[in-house]
Design a protein around this motif. Structure first.
Motif, mmCIF file in Angstrom:
data_model
loop_
_atom_site.group_PDB
_atom_site.id
_atom_site.type_symbol
_atom_site.label_atom_id
_atom_site.label_comp_id
_atom_site.label_asym_id
_atom_site.label_seq_id
_atom_site.Cartn_x
_atom_site.Cartn_y
_atom_site.Cartn_z
ATOM 1 N N UNK A 181 0.841 -1.206 0.000
ATOM 2 C CA UNK A 181 0.000 0.000 0.000
ATOM 3 C C UNK A 181 0.868 1.245 0.000
ATOM 4 N N UNK A 182 1.916 1.217 0.832
ATOM 5 C CA UNK A 182 2.799 2.393 0.916
ATOM 6 C C UNK A 182 3.543 2.609 -0.389
ATOM 7 N N UNK A 183 3.870 1.497 -1.040
ATOM 8 C CA UNK A 183 4.551 1.597 -2.322
ATOM 9 C C UNK A 183 3.611 2.262 -3.346
ATOM 10 N N UNK A 184 2.332 1.858 -3.329
ATOM 11 C CA UNK A 184 1.359 2.458 -4.253
ATOM 12 C C UNK A 184 1.180 3.940 -3.940
ATOM 13 N N UNK A 224 11.651 0.242 1.401
ATOM 14 C CA UNK A 224 12.867 0.554 0.647
ATOM 15 C C UNK A 224 13.983 1.085 1.533
ATOM 16 N N UNK A 225 13.629 1.718 2.646
ATOM 17 C CA UNK A 225 14.695 2.275 3.496
ATOM 18 C C UNK A 225 15.623 1.177 4.010
ATOM 19 N N UNK A 261 8.008 4.426 4.573
ATOM 20 C CA UNK A 261 8.745 4.589 5.816
ATOM 21 C C UNK A 261 8.733 3.260 6.553
ATOM 22 N N UNK A 262 9.247 3.289 7.753
ATOM 23 C CA UNK A 262 9.366 2.011 8.459
ATOM 24 C C UNK A 262 8.148 1.710 9.325
ATOM 25 N N UNK A 274 21.317 -8.160 -3.005
ATOM 26 C CA UNK A 274 21.539 -7.314 -4.191
ATOM 27 C C UNK A 274 20.411 -7.488 -5.208
ATOM 28 N N UNK A 275 20.013 -8.749 -5.423
ATOM 29 C CA UNK A 275 18.972 -9.013 -6.427
ATOM 30 C C UNK A 275 17.612 -8.468 -5.985
ATOM 31 N N UNK A 276 17.357 -8.509 -4.688
ATOM 32 C CA UNK A 276 16.093 -7.964 -4.170
ATOM 33 C C UNK A 276 16.054 -6.452 -4.397
ATOM 34 N N UNK A 277 17.171 -5.811 -4.097
ATOM 35 C CA UNK A 277 17.285 -4.358 -4.313
ATOM 36 C C UNK A 277 17.036 -4.020 -5.766
ATOM 37 N N UNK A 278 17.688 -4.781 -6.619
ATOM 38 C CA UNK A 278 17.591 -4.567 -8.062
ATOM 39 C C UNK A 278 16.123 -4.645 -8.526
#
Ligand code: UDX
Length: 448
Positions: free
Chosen positions: A31-34, A230-231, A241-242, A424-428
């Motif tokens: 939801x926060x991402x949206x 993402x933080x 946010x967290x 790394x792959x998750x971040x990507x």
């Protein structure tokens, strides 16, 4: 691209998770991402859950609806059958009322993102003319297995010792979700998870909390994960946010202060999520195993489980360990002091550990956890799995051995390296232009 808030024309999305911690967490983060992509997002949850929430939700508004158990939720229902029946009868009504209420506001709801295990929510959404998006909170592999089971493609009793299913690696019988191999163990929950496919053809979108490189082309839906904020992955983004929706009180200060005093990679973090319960004998073996491994440990023992921890044992272990009733798990996993995660392999815990590069000691208990553990160890090679004895108990020696293997030994080096690679792959995947980010952009673009 992240967008500014405040646009009165923003499309309004209602997100509706099944009311337990392991489903609320990923759907709130999604939801926060949206919201960070410019949508107006409301999370609908039950009155009982919204009264239990321990934190703010930032960019996402929470609305509560009745599930018929306003005073105690699921635990007060007496049985899962009683809960599910009333949740559907009352919840489908109160959910529709909430959508109708929004209809006369400036921001009528355009889309319902519903938890795939609440298929009646999709029926409601469609009747009210909304776009319907099904959100799967478990791994694609598990979703595929349940799909086969729903369509009667898994013959029972299962013929072992291994089973071959299209798109999946060869699985041992006990690598399947527990409901599948232990037929009859939790019939109501099993039929509940299979029902997620009963009307799936009506959904406009299928969204999976996973990412392409982790689970390659297993399902013709959209991967949007990991839903880890993402933080913790790389940077703070607008509206992300967290804030979580903890249903338990996290002993955040105590945990973080304690971790701050420990050296890098020296602590074993131990948690079995929000539902699984261990027997007293298992609890005792675990406590002695943790102590015997001679590492520091941070162990989450929920308040409802504390009575299984013999007092003298708690005192005995206290010199090297901290036992808390709940913790801020993401913050803990992201802390440099944590060297490994002894986990039940709930899907959120698994994804969080992979996304933060923490190697695992897998100790699955039931439901999807057995399958997740198989993938953690044999496919993603980011952990080891404990062996159970003939009584179904994991003994202290085995626990010590597995922890040492991951924390100290040569084999652990590869596991630790692989865990970092997954990070790394998750971040990507979630970074701008990554596979999950693109899928989310596509979903958002379809709504504006
Ligand atoms: C349940 C099922 O058991 C799991 O197998 C399924 O995949 C999802 O639903 P749960 O057992 O609670 O979930 O495990 P998990 O999926 O790992 O979710 C637990 C969540 O609680 C995680 O997001 C974790 O970060 C959070 N948590 C856990 C805390 O914030 N603090 C804690 O102390 C423990």
């Amino acid at each position: 691209m992240e967008k500014e808030e405040g646009d009165s024309c923003r499309s309004h999305v209602l997100v509706f998770p099944f009311p337990v911690q392991g489903h609320i967490n990923p759907m709130l983060q999604f939801s926060k991402r949206l919201a960070s992509k410019g949508l107006k997002v409301t999370l609908a949850t039950t009155i009982f859950i919204s009264n239990s929430i321990q934190a703010e939700t930032g960019s996402v508004r929470v609305e509560s609806i009745s599930d018929g158990f306003d005073e105690g939720g699921l635990r007060k229902a007496g049985s899962i059958d009683a809960y599910l029946e009333r949740f559907e009868a009352i919840g489908s009504q109160t959910l529709a009322e909430l959508i109708e209420k929004q209809r006369i506001s400036d921001h009528p709801v355009k889309c319902l993102v519903y938890d795939s295990v609440i298929p009646w929510a999709l029926d409601r959404a469609k009747r009210l003319g909304l776009v319907g998006a099904s959100f799967f909170t478990q791994s694609c592999a598990v979703d595929v297995i349940y799909y086969y089971a729903h369509h009667g493609l898994l013959s029972t009793p299962l013929q072992g010792p291994t089973i071959s299913l299209p798109g999946l690696p060869l699985l041992g019988i006990h690598d399947l979700p527990s409901f599948v191999y232990a037929v009859g163990s939790y019939p109501s929950i099993f039929s509940h998870v299979l029902k997620q496919y009963s009307n799936i053809e009506k959904a406009d979108w299928l969204l999976f909390n996973t990412f392409d490189k982790l689970e390659d082309e297993l399902w013709p839906g959209k991967t949007i994960g990991p839903t880890v904020p993402s933080m913790y992955l790389y940077k703070r983004v607008e509206g992300d946010n967290d804030y979580g929706l903890d249903l338990f009180n996290p002993n955040a200060d105590a945990c973080m202060k304690w971790l701050n005093t420990k050296e890098s990679g020296s602590v074993v973090y131990v948690s079995f999520g929000s539902i699984a319960t261990l027997g007293e004998e298992q609890m005792e073996e675990l406590a002695w195993g943790l102590k015997g491994s001679n590492n520091y440990f941070l162990w989450v023992v929920r308040a409802s489980e504390e009575n299984k921890l013999p007092r003298e044992l708690a005192e005995e272990t206290s010199e090297k360990g901290l036992i808390v009733t709940w913790c801020p798990q993401l913050e803990v996993l992201a802390h440099q002091a944590v060297g490994c995660f002894m986990t039940h392999c709930g899907w959120n815990s698994t994804l969080e550990a992979l996304s933060l590069g923490v190697p695992m000691v897998a100790m699955p208990q039931w439901t999807d956890q057995t399958t997740n553990a198989k993938f953690v160890v044999d496919i993603w090679k980011a952990g080891v799995r404990v062996k159970v004895d003939e009584k179904g108990i994991v003994r202290r020696g085995e626990i010590e051995l597995c922890i040492r293997e991951v924390m100290e030994e040569e084999k652990g080096k590869d596991i630790r390296r692989n865990a970092c690679r997954w990070k790394e792959l998750a971040k990507e995947a979630v970074d701008e232009g990554g596979s999950s980010d693109k899928n989310i952009e596509e979903f958002v673009a379809g709504l504006v």
